[in-house]
Enzyme design. Structure first.
Site, PDB file in Angstrom:
ATOM      1  N   SER A   1       1.197  -1.437  -0.083  1.00 40.91           N
ATOM      2  CA  SER A   1      -0.056   0.063   0.254  1.00 40.91           C
ATOM      3  C   SER A   1       0.865   1.036  -0.182  1.00 40.91           C
ATOM      4  O   SER A   1       1.968   1.236   0.779  1.00 40.91           O
ATOM      5  CB  SER A   1      -0.719  -0.111   1.046  1.00 40.91           C
ATOM      6  OG  SER A   1      -2.418   1.029   1.298  1.00 40.91           O
TER       7      SER A   1
ATOM      8  N   LYS B   1      -1.436  -0.969  -4.597  1.00 40.38           N
ATOM      9  CA  LYS B   1      -2.237  -0.037  -3.988  1.00 40.38           C
ATOM     10  C   LYS B   1      -1.873   1.717  -3.068  1.00 40.38           C
ATOM     11  O   LYS B   1      -0.838   1.090  -2.852  1.00 40.38           O
ATOM     12  CB  LYS B   1      -2.979  -0.766  -2.326  1.00 40.38           C
ATOM     13  CG  LYS B   1      -4.089   0.809  -1.487  1.00 40.38           C
ATOM     14  CD  LYS B   1      -4.771  -0.513  -0.760  1.00 40.38           C
ATOM     15  CE  LYS B   1      -4.790  -0.064   0.528  1.00 40.38           C
ATOM     16  NZ  LYS B   1      -5.571  -0.722   1.677  1.00 40.38           N
TER      17      LYS B   1
ATOM     18  N   LYS C   1      -2.673   5.003  -2.449  1.00 40.41           N
ATOM     19  CA  LYS C   1      -3.788   6.425  -1.596  1.00 40.41           C
ATOM     20  C   LYS C   1      -4.568   7.555  -3.106  1.00 40.41           C
ATOM     21  O   LYS C   1      -3.447   7.682  -3.493  1.00 40.41           O
ATOM     22  CB  LYS C   1      -3.063   6.917  -0.743  1.00 40.41           C
ATOM     23  CG  LYS C   1      -2.785   5.134   0.044  1.00 40.41           C
ATOM     24  CD  LYS C   1      -3.868   5.099   0.915  1.00 40.41           C
ATOM     25  CE  LYS C   1      -3.791   4.078   2.239  1.00 40.41           C
ATOM     26  NZ  LYS C   1      -5.187   3.648   3.076  1.00 40.41           N
TER      27      LYS C   1
ATOM     28  N   ASP D   1      -6.852   3.797  -3.233  1.00 42.08           N
ATOM     29  CA  ASP D   1      -8.121   4.386  -1.667  1.00 42.08           C
ATOM     30  C   ASP D   1      -8.090   4.846  -1.110  1.00 42.08           C
ATOM     31  O   ASP D   1      -7.429   5.717  -1.341  1.00 42.08           O
ATOM     32  CB  ASP D   1      -7.372   2.735  -0.848  1.00 42.08           C
ATOM     33  CG  ASP D   1      -7.449   3.038   0.845  1.00 42.08           C
ATOM     34  OD1 ASP D   1      -9.023   3.389   0.737  1.00 42.08           O
ATOM     35  OD2 ASP D   1      -6.334   2.474   1.537  1.00 42.08           O
TER      36      ASP D   1
ATOM     37  N   GLU E   1     -11.072   1.678  -3.131  1.00 41.01           N
ATOM     38  CA  GLU E   1     -11.071   1.497  -1.527  1.00 41.01           C
ATOM     39  C   GLU E   1     -11.970   2.307  -0.662  1.00 41.01           C
ATOM     40  O   GLU E   1     -11.428   3.490  -0.565  1.00 41.01           O
ATOM     41  CB  GLU E   1     -10.372   0.621  -1.335  1.00 41.01           C
ATOM     42  CG  GLU E   1     -10.349  -0.064   0.331  1.00 41.01           C
ATOM     43  CD  GLU E   1      -9.060  -0.135   1.024  1.00 41.01           C
ATOM     44  OE1 GLU E   1      -8.470  -0.868  -0.079  1.00 41.01           O
ATOM     45  OE2 GLU E   1      -8.703  -0.420   1.931  1.00 41.01           O
TER      46      GLU E   1
ATOM     47  N   ASP F   1     -14.155  -0.736   3.489  1.00 42.97           N
ATOM     48  CA  ASP F   1     -12.500  -0.863   4.507  1.00 42.97           C
ATOM     49  C   ASP F   1     -13.764  -0.146   5.773  1.00 42.97           C
ATOM     50  O   ASP F   1     -13.643  -1.050   6.847  1.00 42.97           O
ATOM     51  CB  ASP F   1     -11.463  -0.230   3.859  1.00 42.97           C
ATOM     52  CG  ASP F   1     -10.096   0.127   5.295  1.00 42.97           C
ATOM     53  OD1 ASP F   1     -10.391  -0.123   6.415  1.00 42.97           O
ATOM     54  OD2 ASP F   1      -9.500   0.303   5.518  1.00 42.97           O
TER      55      ASP F   1
ATOM     56  N   LYS G   1      -9.899  -6.366   7.806  1.00 42.19           N
ATOM     57  CA  LYS G   1      -8.847  -6.875   9.236  1.00 42.19           C
ATOM     58  C   LYS G   1      -9.472  -7.023  10.939  1.00 42.19           C
ATOM     59  O   LYS G   1      -9.868  -6.814  10.977  1.00 42.19           O
ATOM     60  CB  LYS G   1      -8.698  -5.029   9.215  1.00 42.19           C
ATOM     61  CG  LYS G   1      -7.991  -4.426   8.272  1.00 42.19           C
ATOM     62  CD  LYS G   1      -7.671  -2.406   8.635  1.00 42.19           C
ATOM     63  CE  LYS G   1      -7.199  -2.018   6.879  1.00 42.19           C
ATOM     64  NZ  LYS G   1      -7.030  -0.403   7.154  1.00 42.19           N
TER      65      LYS G   1
ATOM     66  N   GLY H   1      -3.935  -3.992   5.993  1.00 33.77           N
ATOM     67  CA  GLY H   1      -3.702  -3.781   7.322  1.00 33.77           C
ATOM     68  C   GLY H   1      -3.318  -2.196   8.305  1.00 33.77           C
ATOM     69  O   GLY H   1      -3.719  -1.735   7.300  1.00 33.77           O
TER      70      GLY H   1
HETATM   71  O1  OSB Z   1      -6.977   2.688   4.341  1.00 33.73           O
HETATM   72  O2  OSB Z   1      -6.066   0.287   4.396  1.00 33.73           O
HETATM   73  C1  OSB Z   1      -5.807   1.804   5.015  1.00 33.73           C
HETATM   74  C2  OSB Z   1      -2.640   2.215   6.924  1.00 33.73           C
HETATM   75  C3  OSB Z   1      -3.328   2.685   7.692  1.00 33.73           C
HETATM   76  C4  OSB Z   1      -4.995   3.458   7.971  1.00 33.73           C
HETATM   77  C5  OSB Z   1      -5.748   2.786   7.033  1.00 33.73           C
HETATM   78  C6  OSB Z   1      -4.628   2.138   5.846  1.00 33.73           C
HETATM   79  C7  OSB Z   1      -3.718   1.384   5.813  1.00 33.73           C
HETATM   80  C8  OSB Z   1      -2.618   1.515   4.837  1.00 33.73           C
HETATM   81  C9  OSB Z   1      -1.524   0.593   5.305  1.00 33.73           C
HETATM   82  O3  OSB Z   1      -3.547   0.893   3.513  1.00 33.73           O
HETATM   83  C10 OSB Z   1      -1.433  -0.819   5.139  1.00 33.73           C
HETATM   84  C11 OSB Z   1      -0.290  -1.481   5.535  1.00 33.73           C
HETATM   85  O4  OSB Z   1      -0.275  -2.522   6.368  1.00 33.73           O
HETATM   86  O5  OSB Z   1       0.581  -1.811   4.498  1.00 33.73           O
HETATM   87 MG    MG Z   2      -8.292   1.608   2.838  1.00 31.19          MG
END
Ligand code: OSB
Ligand code: MG
Length: 371
Positions: free
Chosen positions: A136, A162, A164, A189, A214, A240, A264, A292
């Protein structure tokens, strides 16, 4: 099983690179390591994942810690506990507070697996020896920097990316990756950064052959997500932040709000609920994959075990330890080789605390006697 005591370590692990989402920037992973000792001297570990600020979900790290100490551990005090189902039932009267519940419930899973002299993966019915994983990538300053970041992860073997996104950092960013990596499975995401007026911005992403969008809309919304899913031709909507329980997944499914779930364990209150959700997704043909929260080694071990179950056919947000931290608090580093992570087969979660590292990153320790 009876619990002798609990220790809570407040830990701050610096992140190698700051992680930017539509909410803000994280520079370190702060969490409580929960250590539970049973009457036989077994130790079970849990990681309290709530973030310091209530921006991802409503829980905060300090608030969740109060719930753990004042409510959840008190529920277990002095009791003869039959199994993890009973732990989950004892916590059921506490509304919400999923991450607080998950930290203690998961530590009980670790203890239960250790008492059964088996690995957590085996204990929860996970059979894969290795799992496919993705990465991510936080919001970057511009398209060029993003593409170079992605290139390093693709070279490191990650088979799914992934990214953001937020309004203003979406189509051109994803297109830049698509142009350079025409085949790589991509997730966008949004961490809830869009509103109804942005619907067309999201529909445009359908052209880029991305696998999923996402959580574009609000964390209580099912309606706009359904509207979007309906209009998208190829892309699946993945939820999520919205999903805190099996009930939430069932509603999202019934309303057609998504075709995929980012699962999660911490966000749904523990391993038991995560397993229920995974089974429901498989039965109904929804895609389920393991998300995660920049976990340290304990939380990561739970994610790896969960993702080794056969409901998980899509690579999770479970990256190598070295993608996050210079040093972790567990002795075993998770490594990614050819896009895969090996599932620990030691007792329980299968990782051991690195006492020296734990000391180095611990701010304070609290011990609570429970017998
Ligand atoms: O939206 O999935 C998410 C990290 C912190 C809070 C929310 C998210 C995330 C990640 C990181 O996308 C995923 C990872 O642990 O590598
Ligand atoms: Mg997310």
């Amino acid at each position: 099983m009876r619990l002798n005591k609990a220790c809570l370590y407040k830990v701050h692990l610096p992140l190698l690179t700051p992680f930017r989402t539509s909410y803000g920037v994280l520079r370190e992973k702060s969490f409580y390591l929960i250590m539970l000792e049973d009457e036989l001297g077994n130790i079970g570990y849990g990681e309290l994942e709530a973030f310091p600020l209530p921006d991802y979900t409503e829980e905060t790290l300090e608030g969740a810690k109060q719930v753990v100490v004042n409510l959840l551990l008190e529920e277990l005090r002095g009791k003869e506990i039959k199994d993890v189902e009973e732990v989950s039932q004892l916590f059921a009267w506490v509304r919400g507070n999923e991450m607080a519940k998950a930290s203690v419930e998961s530590a009980c899973y670790d203890l239960s697996a250790k008492r059964h002299k088996t690995s957590l993966a085996h204990f929860i019915g996970a059979q894969e020896k290795e799992i496919s994983v993705g990465v991510s990538v936080g919001i970057q300053e511009n398209e060029r920097i993003l593409v170079e970041k992605v290139r390093t992860y693709v070279s490191a073997g990650y088979g799914r990316i992934k990214v953001k996104i937020k309004p203003g950092a979406d189509f051109s960013y994803l297109k830049a990756i698509r142009d350079e990596f025409p085949e790589i499975p991509l997730i966008a995401d949004a961490n809830s950064a869009y509103e109804e007026a942005d619907l067309n911005k999201l529909l445009r992403l359908d052209q880029l052959a991305i696998t999923m969008i996402e959580q574009p809309f609000g964390v209580r919304d099912l309606w706009l997500h359904a509207k979007l899913q309906n209009k998208l031709e190829k892309t699946a909507v993945c939820l999520d932040e919205n999903i805190r329980s099996l009930e939430d997944v069932m509603q999202a499914h019934a309303f057609g709000s998504c075709r995929a779930i980012n699962l999660k364990m911490a966000r749904v209150g523990g391993m038991l609920e995560a397993l229920r959700i995974a089974k429901f997704c498989k039965q109904t043909g929804m895609i389920v994959w393991c998300g995660g929260m920049l976990e340290a080694g304990i939380g990561r071990a739970y994610n790896v075990a969960l993702a080794a179950r056969n409901e998980f056919q899509f690579p999770g947000d479970i990256s190598a330890t070295s993608r996050y931290f210079e040093q972790d608090i567990v002795k075993q580093n998770f490594e990614v080789i050819d896009g895969k992570i090996c599932v620990p087969d030691g007792l329980g979660i299968g990782v051991d605390i690195d006492e020296q590292a734990l000391n180095r990153f611990t701010e304070s320790v609290e011990t609570i006697l429970l017998d």
